[in-house]
Design a protein around this motif. Sequence first.
Motif, PDB file in Angstrom:
ATOM      1  N   ASP A  72      36.229 -32.640  14.379  1.00 36.99           N
ATOM      2  CA  ASP A  72      37.115 -33.104  12.772  1.00 36.99           C
ATOM      3  C   ASP A  72      38.643 -32.676  12.942  1.00 36.99           C
ATOM      4  OD1 ASP A  72      34.390 -33.106  11.724  1.00 36.99           O
ATOM      5  OD2 ASP A  72      34.467 -31.068  11.303  1.00 36.99           O
ATOM      6  N   TYR A  75      39.793 -35.828  14.922  1.00 31.94           N
ATOM      7  CA  TYR A  75      39.718 -36.955  14.401  1.00 31.94           C
ATOM      8  C   TYR A  75      41.005 -36.920  13.345  1.00 31.94           C
ATOM      9  CZ  TYR A  75      38.307 -40.822  11.486  1.00 31.94           C
ATOM     10  OH  TYR A  75      38.144 -42.178  10.693  1.00 31.94           O
ATOM     11  N   GLU A  92      38.327 -46.439  12.385  1.00 28.58           N
ATOM     12  CA  GLU A  92      37.152 -46.147  13.107  1.00 28.58           C
ATOM     13  C   GLU A  92      37.247 -46.434  14.695  1.00 28.58           C
ATOM     14  OE1 GLU A  92      33.921 -44.917  11.660  1.00 28.58           O
ATOM     15  OE2 GLU A  92      35.468 -44.380  10.135  1.00 28.58           O
ATOM     16  N   PHE A  95      35.634 -44.406  17.820  1.00 30.08           N
ATOM     17  CA  PHE A  95      34.263 -44.551  18.110  1.00 30.08           C
ATOM     18  C   PHE A  95      34.056 -45.714  19.116  1.00 30.08           C
ATOM     19  CE2 PHE A  95      34.297 -42.619  14.034  1.00 30.08           C
ATOM     20  CZ  PHE A  95      34.030 -41.250  14.395  1.00 30.08           C
ATOM     21  N   THR A  99      30.741 -41.438  21.155  1.00 25.59           N
ATOM     22  CA  THR A  99      29.474 -41.376  20.872  1.00 25.59           C
ATOM     23  C   THR A  99      29.134 -40.305  19.508  1.00 25.59           C
ATOM     24  OG1 THR A  99      28.387 -42.388  22.790  1.00 25.59           O
ATOM     25  CG2 THR A  99      27.003 -41.620  21.143  1.00 25.59           C
ATOM     26  N   LYS A 100      28.853 -40.766  18.444  1.00 19.28           N
ATOM     27  CA  LYS A 100      28.729 -39.590  17.449  1.00 19.28           C
ATOM     28  C   LYS A 100      27.227 -38.870  17.686  1.00 19.28           C
ATOM     29  CE  LYS A 100      30.563 -42.961  13.906  1.00 19.28           C
ATOM     30  NZ  LYS A 100      30.214 -43.574  12.559  1.00 19.28           N
ATOM     31  N   HIS A 102      24.768 -37.759  16.247  1.00 18.16           N
ATOM     32  CA  HIS A 102      23.339 -38.427  15.641  1.00 18.16           C
ATOM     33  C   HIS A 102      22.939 -39.494  16.586  1.00 18.16           C
ATOM     34  CE1 HIS A 102      25.797 -41.172  13.446  1.00 18.16           C
ATOM     35  NE2 HIS A 102      24.868 -42.024  13.472  1.00 18.16           N
ATOM     36  N   GLU A 103      23.782 -39.965  17.444  1.00 13.24           N
ATOM     37  CA  GLU A 103      23.338 -41.279  18.323  1.00 13.24           C
ATOM     38  C   GLU A 103      22.752 -40.815  19.400  1.00 13.24           C
ATOM     39  OE1 GLU A 103      26.558 -44.454  16.385  1.00 13.24           O
ATOM     40  OE2 GLU A 103      26.957 -43.504  18.247  1.00 13.24           O
ATOM     41  N   TYR A 121      31.706 -37.757  23.789  1.00 13.33           N
ATOM     42  CA  TYR A 121      30.394 -37.727  22.889  1.00 13.33           C
ATOM     43  C   TYR A 121      30.696 -36.454  22.069  1.00 13.33           C
ATOM     44  CZ  TYR A 121      28.342 -34.544  25.765  1.00 13.33           C
ATOM     45  OH  TYR A 121      28.020 -33.098  26.671  1.00 13.33           O
ATOM     46  N   ILE A 122      30.165 -36.353  20.775  1.00 13.65           N
ATOM     47  CA  ILE A 122      30.171 -35.248  20.037  1.00 13.65           C
ATOM     48  C   ILE A 122      28.974 -34.304  20.177  1.00 13.65           C
ATOM     49  CG2 ILE A 122      30.605 -34.465  17.677  1.00 13.65           C
ATOM     50  CD1 ILE A 122      31.657 -37.078  17.051  1.00 13.65           C
ATOM     51  N   LYS A 124      26.182 -31.867  19.207  1.00 17.62           N
ATOM     52  CA  LYS A 124      25.349 -31.959  18.113  1.00 17.62           C
ATOM     53  C   LYS A 124      25.417 -30.510  17.496  1.00 17.62           C
ATOM     54  CE  LYS A 124      20.815 -31.381  20.258  1.00 17.62           C
ATOM     55  NZ  LYS A 124      20.434 -29.997  19.682  1.00 17.62           N
ATOM     56  N   ASN A 127      29.955 -29.483  17.489  1.00 22.69           N
ATOM     57  CA  ASN A 127      30.697 -30.446  16.947  1.00 22.69           C
ATOM     58  C   ASN A 127      31.934 -30.544  17.855  1.00 22.69           C
ATOM     59  OD1 ASN A 127      31.123 -32.148  14.942  1.00 22.69           O
ATOM     60  ND2 ASN A 127      32.711 -31.178  14.076  1.00 22.69           N
TER      61      ASN A 127
END
Length: 270
Positions: A72, A75, A92, A95, A99-100, A102-103, A121-122, A124, A127
């Motif tokens: 956060d 970003y 955006e 990205f 990779t987010k 949830h992906e 990647y983030i 899960k 964060n």
Amino acid sequence: MKGKHNKWLLRKVSGSRGKDAQKPDFADTRHEKSTDGETLPFRKSMRKSGWTHLDTSLVKRWLHGQVGRNFDVVYSDFLKRIQPKYLESYKECIFYYVTKAHELLYDEQGLVIEPFSNLFYIDKDSNLLQKHSELALKEARPIYLTSRTYSTFLYDRAAKKWESRSTTDQIIIHDEKKILTKHDFSTIDAVLKKIEQLKERSQEAINNFALQYQNTAILFSRKDLLSIHFEVDKGLECYWFLYEIAKDASKDWKVVFEGNEVLEIQRVKK
């Protein structure tokens, strides 16, 4: 004026990178209608001279220094580094490289197993922005091998087998250790060069089997070759053809070869 540590992360494509960028004149294109989505640019800048593409590679370079920080915050800092006039179109673009959460898919130990299309990647749970290790990227990289007869094979890690990318009969090489060598491919090529002859032998063997058991339905049915299988662990001289027979919809027929001779015939449930 922006300080050196706060320089913009977007830049115009210039020189050889920008020579092919399309910048039409509005007067020439304002009455045109396009219905083909593939002809549209990836990003469009609303300028009188048309669109332009911006280089986002600095974003990827900047992300290396952000690993371990809360995404956060990362970003938020990223948005401050995008020129205001490009912010809406490029907010955006981070990205492209991240990779987010949830992906992502994880294994039982909580390690990422896919996708590896992005280096970053983030996480899960935390964060935090993370980066895949070189080992993970190496393990995830697609493995290709080339056969002179049947072009390119791709290794399926989950199924532990090689599959041909050819549009003709599918060739599958079962190889749990990924140890296929050039000599192995020479052996496989020698078999595939005789494929028409081997098809005739395998279909003749199925017909003889059907005759033995007086099964005329199988005898006169269409026989479609589904795939050809080689098993590295059992030696490449042993291989098998898998057939689908129209009158035997619940089963496939497996014709096992040793060298150029049919060794046995098996009916296997689908």
